[in-house]
Each structure stands twice: as structure tokens, then as C-alpha cells.
Write an enzyme that holds these catalytic residues in place. Structure first.
Site, PDB file in Angstrom:
ATOM      1  CE  LYS A   1      -3.533   2.206   2.575  1.00 52.46           C
ATOM      2  NZ  LYS A   1      -2.886   3.440   3.495  1.00 52.46           N
TER       3      LYS A   1
ATOM      4  CG  HIS B   1      -0.786   7.539   4.218  1.00 55.20           C
ATOM      5  ND1 HIS B   1      -0.183   6.659   4.324  1.00 55.20           N
ATOM      6  CD2 HIS B   1      -1.332   7.984   5.413  1.00 55.20           C
ATOM      7  CE1 HIS B   1      -0.379   5.988   5.778  1.00 55.20           C
ATOM      8  NE2 HIS B   1      -0.871   7.120   6.436  1.00 55.20           N
TER       9      HIS B   1
ATOM     10  CB  ILE C   1     -13.328   6.394  -2.320  1.00 54.45           C
ATOM     11  CG1 ILE C   1     -12.041   6.173  -3.063  1.00 54.45           C
ATOM     12  CG2 ILE C   1     -14.570   5.945  -2.597  1.00 54.45           C
ATOM     13  CD1 ILE C   1     -12.515   6.092  -4.732  1.00 54.45           C
ATOM     14  NE  ARG C   2     -13.816  12.212   1.696  1.00 58.09           N
ATOM     15  CZ  ARG C   2     -12.919  11.679   1.679  1.00 58.09           C
ATOM     16  NH1 ARG C   2     -12.504  10.393   1.241  1.00 58.09           N
ATOM     17  NH2 ARG C   2     -11.716  12.251   2.132  1.00 58.09           N
TER      18      ARG C   2
HETATM   19  C1  LIG Z   1      -6.768   9.213  10.642  1.00 60.28           C
HETATM   20  C2  LIG Z   1      -6.099   8.721   9.471  1.00 60.28           C
HETATM   21  C3  LIG Z   1      -5.330   7.700  10.002  1.00 60.28           C
HETATM   22  C4  LIG Z   1      -4.685   6.627   8.886  1.00 60.28           C
HETATM   23  N1  LIG Z   1      -3.884   5.755   9.543  1.00 60.28           N
HETATM   24  C5  LIG Z   1      -3.255   4.930   8.583  1.00 60.28           C
HETATM   25  C6  LIG Z   1      -2.334   3.848   8.957  1.00 60.28           C
HETATM   26  O1  LIG Z   1      -2.136   3.545  10.166  1.00 60.28           O
HETATM   27  N2  LIG Z   1      -2.039   2.977   8.026  1.00 60.28           N
HETATM   28  C7  LIG Z   1      -2.190   3.304   6.816  1.00 60.28           C
HETATM   29  O2  LIG Z   1      -1.654   2.237   5.719  1.00 60.28           O
HETATM   30  N3  LIG Z   1      -2.809   4.222   6.321  1.00 60.28           N
HETATM   31  C8  LIG Z   1      -3.597   5.227   7.055  1.00 60.28           C
HETATM   32  N4  LIG Z   1      -4.330   6.133   6.762  1.00 60.28           N
HETATM   33  C9  LIG Z   1      -4.414   6.141   5.224  1.00 60.28           C
HETATM   34  C10 LIG Z   1      -5.469   5.583   4.872  1.00 60.28           C
HETATM   35  O3  LIG Z   1      -5.290   4.062   5.010  1.00 60.28           O
HETATM   36  C11 LIG Z   1      -6.259   5.721   3.467  1.00 60.28           C
HETATM   37  O4  LIG Z   1      -4.821   5.665   2.463  1.00 60.28           O
HETATM   38  C12 LIG Z   1      -6.294   7.307   3.059  1.00 60.28           C
HETATM   39  O5  LIG Z   1      -7.249   7.506   4.312  1.00 60.28           O
HETATM   40  C13 LIG Z   1      -7.333   7.037   1.948  1.00 60.28           C
HETATM   41  O6  LIG Z   1      -7.925   8.487   1.547  1.00 60.28           O
HETATM   42  P1  LIG Z   1      -9.436   8.878   2.006  1.00 60.28           P
HETATM   43  O7  LIG Z   1      -9.295   8.994   3.418  1.00 60.28           O
HETATM   44  O8  LIG Z   1      -9.653   9.965   1.148  1.00 60.28           O
HETATM   45  O9  LIG Z   1     -10.284   7.690   1.794  1.00 60.28           O
HETATM   46  C14 LIG Z   1      -4.757   6.897   7.685  1.00 60.28           C
HETATM   47  C15 LIG Z   1      -5.709   8.066   7.226  1.00 60.28           C
HETATM   48  C16 LIG Z   1      -6.383   8.652   8.101  1.00 60.28           C
HETATM   49  C17 LIG Z   1      -7.428   9.871   7.726  1.00 60.28           C
END
Ligand SMILES: Cc1cc2nc3c(=O)[nH]c(=O)nc-3n(C[C@H](O)[C@H](O)[C@H](O)COP(=O)(O)O)c2cc1C
Length: 281
Positions: free
Chosen positions: A141, A165, A199-200
Site C-alpha cells: 500500500k 495516504h 472516495i466519497r
Molecule cells: C486518521 C487517519 C489515519 C490513518 N492511518 C493509517 C495507518 O495507520 N496506516 C495506513 O496504511 N494508512 C493510514 N491512513 C491512510 C488510509 O489508509 C488511506 O490511505 C487514506 O485515508 C485514503 O484516503 P481517504 O481518506 O480520502 O479515503 C490513515 C488515514 C487517516 C485519515
């Protein structure tokens, strides 16, 4: 590819950060296996936490630190939400990462995570021992270039996630939807390509599928539901996405997600990789 898709669909995934060192990761992998997680998602885009400007504005560092005086300018934020603050304290206050058990120390403290991320290094070589330890499918990822996508294939990953991310790491990166076509073109059928970021709506899912993603993942969309109404809120958020996905399919006159392709969307002329991607699919 069909059997890989089915296997991934039926698995519960465990997301692994290499914080706390290799022994810590190995013991996490063992516990994850024992708990029934059969695919490991290795996130590769977090060698350091991104610049979270809202955290600075809200005084996260000060509120988490030991200096009482530096907390004072931010305390009002806690006091205007007394019931939230009471629940937070009743819940044990700052969380510990129960899944990151540091040998000889126990679960990682929330306050230690930024430094731990900075100390952690993931290289493509690490994927070999992670794969041996996990024994099941690996999902990479945080892929954001065609080069890294090919490397994910080379290390034997079963899937990759085109992800930035949620825009929380490297500033100024392109949207994942923009990167997706070149990634799809570079790996062909050798690996499952998933996408996340922004993605919303169901129509966001449709666009990603049209550009070659096998599936999408959501971050904040489910978290908003979770914050609003716990588990029921998550179910509602997923239902909103599902309903809009079906509505959009119907409006497009497309019978199923399996039938989606680029003919259903307008693609900018300068997205040249898109045209070569469609040629290879
Ligand atoms: C509050 C928060 C915490 C996150 N923590 C992680 C994590 O621990 N590990 C990880 O791989 N991605 C983490 N992410 C990223 C998400 O897995 C993801 O890639 C991202 O939120 C996708 O975009 P979106 O929020 O617009 O759907 C985090 C995202 C947010 C908003």
C-alpha cells in the site's frame, strides 16, 4: 487472477508498519496470523509522518507533551466538549498501540509513534522476510509510480494499492486517480491493482474501476460514519457508497461493475498512458 481475487475477498487483512523494529514486526505478524488475519498490507509511504498543519494549529504536540504550561492555550478545546473529554478520560485517556508490542517495553505509547515512524525504514528487501513470516498474500500500500508497481510485482505481492495516504504524506503529489492508468499499464495482469484516496461517492468508485482498478478502499468515508454513530455509522457510510454506486451504474446504463471501462468516462487528451493502458487490457 480470479482465484487471487476470491482469496483476497475472503481474507481479513492486517496492516503492518515496521515501527519498533523487526522483532516487533515479527511478533505482530505471528499474533495477526493466530487471530485469523491472512493477508498482510505493508504500507510503504510513511517513512516519517507528513506535515499535519491542523495538528500544529490544534496544539497536538503541546497537549500530548509533559509541559503543563504549554498546554494552557489549547485546554479550552477540551473544556468546550466536557462530555467528550469525560468519555476520553473514562476510556483510559491516550491510547496505546496494542498491536505494536515493543520487546521488553510493552505496547507502544501514542506519544512515541512519531519518533518510531521516523526510525523505521522499509526497503524492498524487507518484503522477503515479511512474506516468509506472513506465509500468505502480501498487499503493498502506497504505490505511486509505475516503477514501484513493477517492483511490487517483482517481490511477489498479490496486490498493490495506488495510494497517497489520503494526501496526508508527501505534499503536492498527484491524485491517485491520475496515477492509476500508468500503474495499470505497467503491471498488466500480473497483480491486482486497488486504489484509495478521496472516495466519497459511488461515482468515485466507478471512475476508479473505469480506469482499471479492481477495487477501491476507503479511509475517511467510513471514519466519518464511525465518528457520527459508531459501528452503525460505518454500516451507513458503506450503504451510502453502495446505493450511489448502483444509482450511477443505472444512470450510465451499465449492467454491472464488471462491464465498466473507459468508454463510460471522459479522459483528458493528455492522459496518454490511459490510451496505452486500454490497449493492453
Ligand atoms: C486518521 C487517519 C489515519 C490513518 N492511518 C493509517 C495507518 O495507520 N496506516 C495506513 O496504511 N494508512 C493510514 N491512513 C491512510 C488510509 O489508509 C488511506 O490511505 C487514506 O485515508 C485514503 O484516503 P481517504 O481518506 O480520502 O479515503 C490513515 C488515514 C487517516 C485519515
Amino acid at each position: 487472477m480470479e482465484d487471487v481475487a476470491a482469496a483476497l475477498k475472503q481474507t481479513v487483512w492486517y496492516q503492518l508498519y515496521l515501527v519498533g523494529g523487526r522483532d516487533c514486526a515479527l511478533s505482530a505478524i505471528e499474533r495477526a496470523k493466530a487471530a485469523g488475519f491472512s493477508a498482510l498490507v505493508v504500507t510503504i509511504d510513511t517513512p516519517v509522518a507528513g506535515m499535519r498543519e491542523r495538528d500544529i494549529r490544534n496544539g497536538v504536540k503541546e497537549l500530548l507533551g509533559d509541559n503543563f504550561v504549554s498546554k494552557l492555550p489549547f485546554v479550552s478545546q477540551l473544556l468546550i466538549k466536557p462530555s467528550w473529554f469525560a468519555r476520553f478520560l473514562a476510556d483510559g485517556g491516550l491510547m496505546k498501540f496494542q498491536n505494536v508490542v515493543i520487546p521488553g517495553k510493552g505496547p507502544m505509547l501514542y506519544t512515541d509513534v512519531t519518533a518510531a515512524l521516523e526510525d523505521s525504514v522499509v526497503s524492498w528487501g524487507d518484503l522477503k522476510w515479511i512474506q516468509r513470516a506472513g506465509g500468505g498474500p502480501i498487499v503493498i500500500k502506497g504505490v505511486h509510480t509505475a516503477d514501484d508497481a513493477r517492483r511490487a510485482v517483482d517481490v511477489g505481492a498479490k496486490a498493490l494499492v495506488v495510494s497517497n495516504h489520503g494526501g496526508r504524506q508527501l505534499d503536492n503529489v498527484a491524485p491517485t486517480l491520475r496515477i492509476l492508468p500508468e500503474v495499470v499499464a505497467s503491471v498488466g495482469d500480473h497483480i491486482e491493482v486497488l486504489l484509495d484516496g478521496g472516495i466519497r461517492r459511488g461515482s468515485d468508485i466507478i471512475k476508479a474501476l473505469c480506469l482499471g482498478a479492481r477495487a477501491v478502499m476507503v479511509g475517511r468515508a467510513y471514519a466519518y460514519g464511525l465518528g457520527a454513530a459508531g459501528g452503525a455509522g460505518v454500516a451507513r457510510a458503506i450503504e451510502i457508497l453502495r446505493a450511489d454506486l448502483i444509482r450511477t451504474l443505472k444512470l450510465l446504463g451499465c449492467p454491472s461493475v464488471a462491464e465498466l471501462d473507459q468508454s463510460y468516462i471522459d479522459v483528458a487528451a493528455d492522459w496518454s498512458v490511459v490510451r496505452s493502458a486500454s490497449g493492453s487490457c
